[in-house]
Design an enzyme around this catalytic site. Structure first.
Site, PDB file in Angstrom:
ATOM      1  N   HIS A  55      34.985  54.105  35.409  1.00 35.99           N
ATOM      2  CA  HIS A  55      35.609  52.963  36.073  1.00 35.99           C
ATOM      3  C   HIS A  55      35.121  51.619  35.573  1.00 35.99           C
ATOM      4  O   HIS A  55      35.505  50.595  36.131  1.00 35.99           O
ATOM      5  CB  HIS A  55      35.361  53.029  37.581  1.00 35.99           C
ATOM      6  CG  HIS A  55      36.239  53.991  38.313  1.00 35.99           C
ATOM      7  ND1 HIS A  55      37.534  53.711  38.681  1.00 35.99           N
ATOM      8  CD2 HIS A  55      35.998  55.256  38.746  1.00 35.99           C
ATOM      9  CE1 HIS A  55      38.054  54.753  39.315  1.00 35.99           C
ATOM     10  NE2 HIS A  55      37.147  55.697  39.373  1.00 35.99           N
ATOM     11  N   LYS A 104      39.572  39.848  46.068  1.00 40.25           N
ATOM     12  CA  LYS A 104      38.877  40.955  45.419  1.00 40.25           C
ATOM     13  C   LYS A 104      37.387  40.694  45.556  1.00 40.25           C
ATOM     14  O   LYS A 104      36.965  39.628  46.012  1.00 40.25           O
ATOM     15  CB  LYS A 104      39.277  41.078  43.954  1.00 40.25           C
ATOM     16  CG  LYS A 104      39.113  39.802  43.154  1.00 40.25           C
ATOM     17  CD  LYS A 104      39.600  39.965  41.726  1.00 40.25           C
ATOM     18  CE  LYS A 104      41.107  40.087  41.645  1.00 40.25           C
ATOM     19  NZ  LYS A 104      41.583  41.301  41.044  1.00 40.25           N
ATOM     20  N   ARG A 105      36.587  41.665  45.168  1.00 42.32           N
ATOM     21  CA  ARG A 105      35.142  41.486  45.222  1.00 42.32           C
ATOM     22  C   ARG A 105      34.754  40.214  44.479  1.00 42.32           C
ATOM     23  O   ARG A 105      35.295  39.909  43.421  1.00 42.32           O
ATOM     24  CB  ARG A 105      34.479  42.717  44.581  1.00 42.32           C
ATOM     25  CG  ARG A 105      32.971  42.711  44.567  1.00 42.32           C
ATOM     26  CD  ARG A 105      32.458  44.120  44.273  1.00 42.32           C
ATOM     27  NE  ARG A 105      33.125  44.725  43.127  1.00 42.32           N
ATOM     28  CZ  ARG A 105      32.654  44.702  41.885  1.00 42.32           C
ATOM     29  NH1 ARG A 105      31.520  44.082  41.622  1.00 42.32           N
ATOM     30  NH2 ARG A 105      33.305  45.297  40.910  1.00 42.32           N
ATOM     31  N   LYS A 142      35.157  38.552  37.712  1.00 39.59           N
ATOM     32  CA  LYS A 142      36.475  38.374  38.327  1.00 39.59           C
ATOM     33  C   LYS A 142      36.947  36.917  38.200  1.00 39.59           C
ATOM     34  O   LYS A 142      38.114  36.625  38.392  1.00 39.59           O
ATOM     35  CB  LYS A 142      36.419  38.758  39.801  1.00 39.59           C
ATOM     36  CG  LYS A 142      35.831  40.124  40.093  1.00 39.59           C
ATOM     37  CD  LYS A 142      36.807  41.245  39.952  1.00 39.59           C
ATOM     38  CE  LYS A 142      36.244  42.547  40.497  1.00 39.59           C
ATOM     39  NZ  LYS A 142      37.162  43.683  40.351  1.00 39.59           N
ATOM     40  N   THR A 179      43.405  47.458  41.280  1.00 42.50           N
ATOM     41  CA  THR A 179      44.504  48.002  42.084  1.00 42.50           C
ATOM     42  C   THR A 179      45.113  46.914  42.968  1.00 42.50           C
ATOM     43  O   THR A 179      46.257  47.040  43.403  1.00 42.50           O
ATOM     44  CB  THR A 179      44.036  49.180  42.971  1.00 42.50           C
ATOM     45  OG1 THR A 179      42.913  48.754  43.764  1.00 42.50           O
ATOM     46  CG2 THR A 179      43.642  50.375  42.116  1.00 42.50           C
ATOM     47  N   LYS A 215      49.059  46.152  44.368  1.00 39.50           N
ATOM     48  CA  LYS A 215      49.428  45.929  45.775  1.00 39.50           C
ATOM     49  C   LYS A 215      50.195  44.625  45.937  1.00 39.50           C
ATOM     50  O   LYS A 215      51.179  44.552  46.688  1.00 39.50           O
ATOM     51  CB  LYS A 215      48.176  45.931  46.647  1.00 39.50           C
ATOM     52  CG  LYS A 215      47.432  47.260  46.639  1.00 39.50           C
ATOM     53  CD  LYS A 215      46.004  47.113  47.160  1.00 39.50           C
ATOM     54  CE  LYS A 215      45.166  48.316  46.815  1.00 39.50           C
ATOM     55  NZ  LYS A 215      43.720  48.127  47.075  1.00 39.50           N
TER      56      LYS A 215
END
Length: 829
Positions: A371, A563-564, A569, A671, A675
């Site tokens: 991952h 998101k985290r 990110k 993901t 969504k």
């Protein structure tokens, strides 16, 4: 309300125990409120009503679950076992109503009883069993496995406390205990007799077993893993699979002798030490004690799970020699990778097998899903720690490594540097056990989670292994379940899709949304589409007003990054754009910018200072912009506290623009990107992870692409990346960074954000400054596109229409065909 409920208590049992009719549901609810909650309506709390509703649904799940288990047992079906440290399930009640197909029936039954189903739903506590994408993916896969009628068991840990509940205080993240079990969990079944011993510490010794040299592990500590089972129902089918979670307990919970001598803590010390293992999800592993606890957690649930599988196999066949034919065990990242060594230990030490047949079984049992490409996220454990906690598994790791390296030497004669790179034991910076290497060596299949990620796995972190075993490597692009993320999260959109397509078959086959393309220019659909989106935005705006202190204008563009919180990110790239727009408006108050609301959500790891500083920066920028009268609402910034599955279901339907802006080559898949797109948001993003495939599916004209490619980023790194040059060349970038450093967003404190800005200017490991100009330019194009609402709606419709590939049902079919080699086994119910 109570009078209606009370009168129904007297009506008698006229309906079947687990029927799905309105009358049967109503009677079951009344019975469960009375007999299980011990309440009558006049004194029942909202939580009592929720518990009664949950038990009513659970009875119907158990009916299918028990019959499914019997059907699987009789058919001897090959079973998938999914080992994951996280299962971010989200609330159960609505999902099970959807999968049973009785949402409208349950709502009508509630109305007859004077009850509001939506109010009951809000009482559910979200299970604290996961943190982010890894756990949400595992939950989606359990849903799809059941929906596709694939025999499966999910195995993990029953954490007593989730990672944490997040509040924002003075702009900072504050962590609070996530005591999600404080009011009970009606969905689980405790199996007190289903328990397994798990050993820690101690030493090993050799002994003779009828002429065979064996090893005995003599531990310092033995704890018990006890099982808690949750049924996972498929959508529109009778199959209900099993999620089995392990809770840690002392073998002796109370020492009576210690208590009698006045050592009251000593009397319960073993209980406290044992239960710590399943106490909290992801303890802070900065201190050594945290690292030790995480390793214990991983070994604990893996050992319990494998012992359970071996028990089932042995009780059914009297032998474990065909274990790999019965079970295909998937390792969800490296957290359960110690399973390779543990299965060998169980087969050799407990079932008295010799090495070669045990290894044959082991290497045909496991599949490994990678991952991450981030080196720091590829788990390693110091040999000292591993050996102190798991002395026998370490001996087995050494032997696996010895045999494996002999194979490498024979294949690549004289290439000792390759041998060193591939060794399970890293000798370069203190001896460490490389868990990704152990998982790769001990698995028959290795897969990435997006096409680009899988290629990078083969060409970077596991290149040597791909050279040795190219046939092992696969790609299975992630997916998410449309039941949770369209039907449950966005019922208005689900209704509109069903009306337009003439059927709800798309819920089971998301590729059927393609026929929506034919309506992309239908003005009537555009009006309905806009109404659905506006209603979702109004709902979110009201929620943010109550929980975040900001009530955005639903007519503004909702620009969302949820998101985290992590530097890769790149939430700080988003913030730099916001500051740039703010400066443009301050310089020219009449600048014609379309109103935009920037919404952030996500948690930072408690020990991750820079991520927590990013949260503080977001909220500090929000504080200034939101109260600046000169901006007059053109820009608004909000931070959604405690982002979760439940809150995500509020956010995804309301987003107009989805921020997927990690540096190319860093995000395995993502993901959240799926969504948001499933709910009609357009994406601004890099060629990273599943963004690549989303763009291919929806069309590049319906995707706002920017930034370096992975190859360009690698080239920058190889040539010596100099972020200060980008700052020097861009006046707006320099001005934005200087404004942050000026103290404007920190009440005059010029040092507060200096660690962040200095890191960007001096190091910038994720090339925020290199991508800034292109990002800001593309955001201007977003603004222009937003003005043409008819065209924007068309792009939004096409995004939804072309998302069929990103259903978790498709992902599971890929796993079944490429890796697990399993077939559906419809339950005989």
């Amino acid at each position: 309300m109570n009078t209606v409920v009370q009168s129904d208590l007297l009506s008698g049992h006229e309906h079947t125990r687990t029927g799905l009719s309105q009358a049967a549901l109503k009677q079951a609810f009344i019975d469960n409120l009375f007999y299980l909650q011990g309440r009558f309506p006049e004194v029942a709390t909202p939580h009592d009503f929720y518990m009664a509703a949950a038990y009513t649904l659970r009875d119907r799940l158990l009916d299918r679950w028990v019959k499914t288990a019997r059907s699987y047992k009789h058919s001897q079906a090959r079973t998938v076992c999914y080992l994951s440290a996280e299962f971010l399930l989200g609330p159960h009640l609505v999902n099970n109503l959807i999968n049973l197909g009785i949402m409208d029936t349950a709502r009508a039954a509630g109305e007859e009883l004077g009850l509001d189903l939506d109010a009951i739903v809000q009482e559910e506590e979200e299970p604290g069993l996961g943190n982010g994408g890894l756990g949400r993916l595992a939950a989606c896969y359990l849903d799809s496995l059941a929906t596709l009628e694939i025999p499966a068991i999910g195995y993990g840990i029953r954490y007593e406390f989730g990672i944490f509940d997040q509040t924002i205080e003075n702009g900072w993240q504050v962590e609070h205990t996530d005591a999600w079990l404080r009011n009970g969990n009606p969905w689980e079944i405790y199996r007190p007799k289903l328990r397994f011993p798990v050993k820690f510490g101690g030493h090993t010794q050799q002994y003779d077993d009828d002429g065979h040299l064996r090893i005995r592990w003599i531990p310092d500590l033995v704890i018990e893993g006890r099982a808690y089972d949750t049924p996972i129902l498929g959508y529109g089918v009778n199959n209900a699979n099993l999620l089995r979670l392990w809770s840690a307990h002392a073998t002796q919970s109370f020492n009576f002798q210690s208590f009698n001598t006045g050592d009251y803590y000593g009397a319960v010390r073993a209980k406290v030490e044992a239960e710590t293992i399943s106490k909290i999800l992801y303890p802070n592993d900065e201190p050594e004690a945290g690292k030790e606890l995480r390793l214990k957690q991983q070994y604990f649930f893996v050992s319990c799970s494998l012992q359970d599988m071996l028990r089932l196999q042995f009780n059914t066949t009297g032998s474990v020699e065909k274990f790999h034919e019965k079970y295909s065990v998937q390792l969800n990242d490296t957290h359960p990778a110690v399973a390779v060594a543990e299965l060998m230990r169980l087969l050799i030490d407990d079932y008295k097998m010799t090495w070669d047949p045990a290894w044959e079984i082991t290497r045909h049992t496991f599949g490994y899903t990678n991952h991450t490409l981030l080196p720091e996220a590829l788990e390693t454990w110091s040999v000292e720690l591993f050996g102190r906690i798991l002395p026998r598994p370490l001996e087995i790791v050494y032997e696996i490594n010895r045999c494996f390296l002999d194979e490498v030497r024979m294949r690549f004669l004289g290439d000792e540097s390759r041998v060193a790179r591939m060794s399970i034991i890293d000798e370069t910076q203190g001896r460490r056990v490389r868990m990704a290497h152990l998982a790769t060596v001990g698995s028959f299949a290795v897969n990435g989670v997006a096409a680009m990620h899988s290629e990078l796995v083969k060409s970077t972190i596991l290149k040597d292994f791909h050279d040795l075993w190219p046939e092992k490597f696969h790609n299975v692009t992630n997916g998410v379940t449309p039941r949770r993320f369209i039907v449950a999260a966005n019922p208005r959109l689900a209704t509109l899709l069903t009306e337009r397509l003439g059927s709800d078959a798309w819920v089971r086959d998301l590729s059927l949304l393609r026929s929506l393309e034919a309506h992309a220019d239908d003005t009537g659909l555009h009006a309905d589409w806009q109404a659905v989106k506006t209603a979702a935005k109004e709902d979110l705006s009201n929620w943010l007003g109550k929980h975040a202190g900001v009530t955005p204008d639903p007519a503004s563009l909702f620009d969302v990054q949820a998101k985290r919180i992590h530097e890769y990110k790149r939430q700080h790239l988003n913030v730099l754009h916001i500051v740039t727009l703010y400066q443009r408006l301050k310089a020219n108050p009449h600048l014609d910018l379309p109103p935009r609301t920037f919404i952030f959500g996500g948690k930072a790891a408690p020990g991750y200072f820079m991520a927590k500083l990013i949260i503080k920066l977001i909220n500090s920028v929000a504080e200034v912009i939101n109260r600046d009268p000169q901006i007059n609402g053109t820009l608004r910034v909000a931070f959604m506290p405690d982002f979760s599955v439940k809150n995500g279901q509020r956010l995804y339907p309301a987003a107009d623009l989805s921020e997927q802006i990690s540096l190319a080559g860093k995000e395995a898949s993502g993901t959240g990107n799926m969504k948001f797109s499933m709910n009609g948001a357009l994406t601004i993003g890099t060629l990273d992870g599943a963004n690549v495939e989303i763009r291919e599916e929806v069309g590049d004209e319906n995707f706002f692409l920017f930034g370096l490619t992975a190859e360009q980023a690698q080239r920058h790194q190889a040539q010596g990346y100099r972020p200060w040059e980008f700052r020097h060349e861009s006046e707006e970038l320099r001005s934005a960074l200087d404004l942050i450093d000026s103290g404007l967003f920190s009440h005059g404190d010029k040092e507060l954000f200096r660690p962040l800005t200095n890191s960007l200017i001096q190091y910038d490991p994720f090339m925020v400054l290199a991508d800034y100009e292109h990002y800001v330019s593309r955001q201007s194009e977003v603004g222009h596109a937003w003005r043409d609402r008819e065209h924007w709606n068309r792009m939004s419709i096409l995004n939804v229409a072309r998302m069929g590939k990103f259903s978790s049902d498709r992902s599971i079919r890929d796993y079944c065909e490429q890796i697990w080699k399993v077939q559906p086994a419809p339950a005989d119910v």
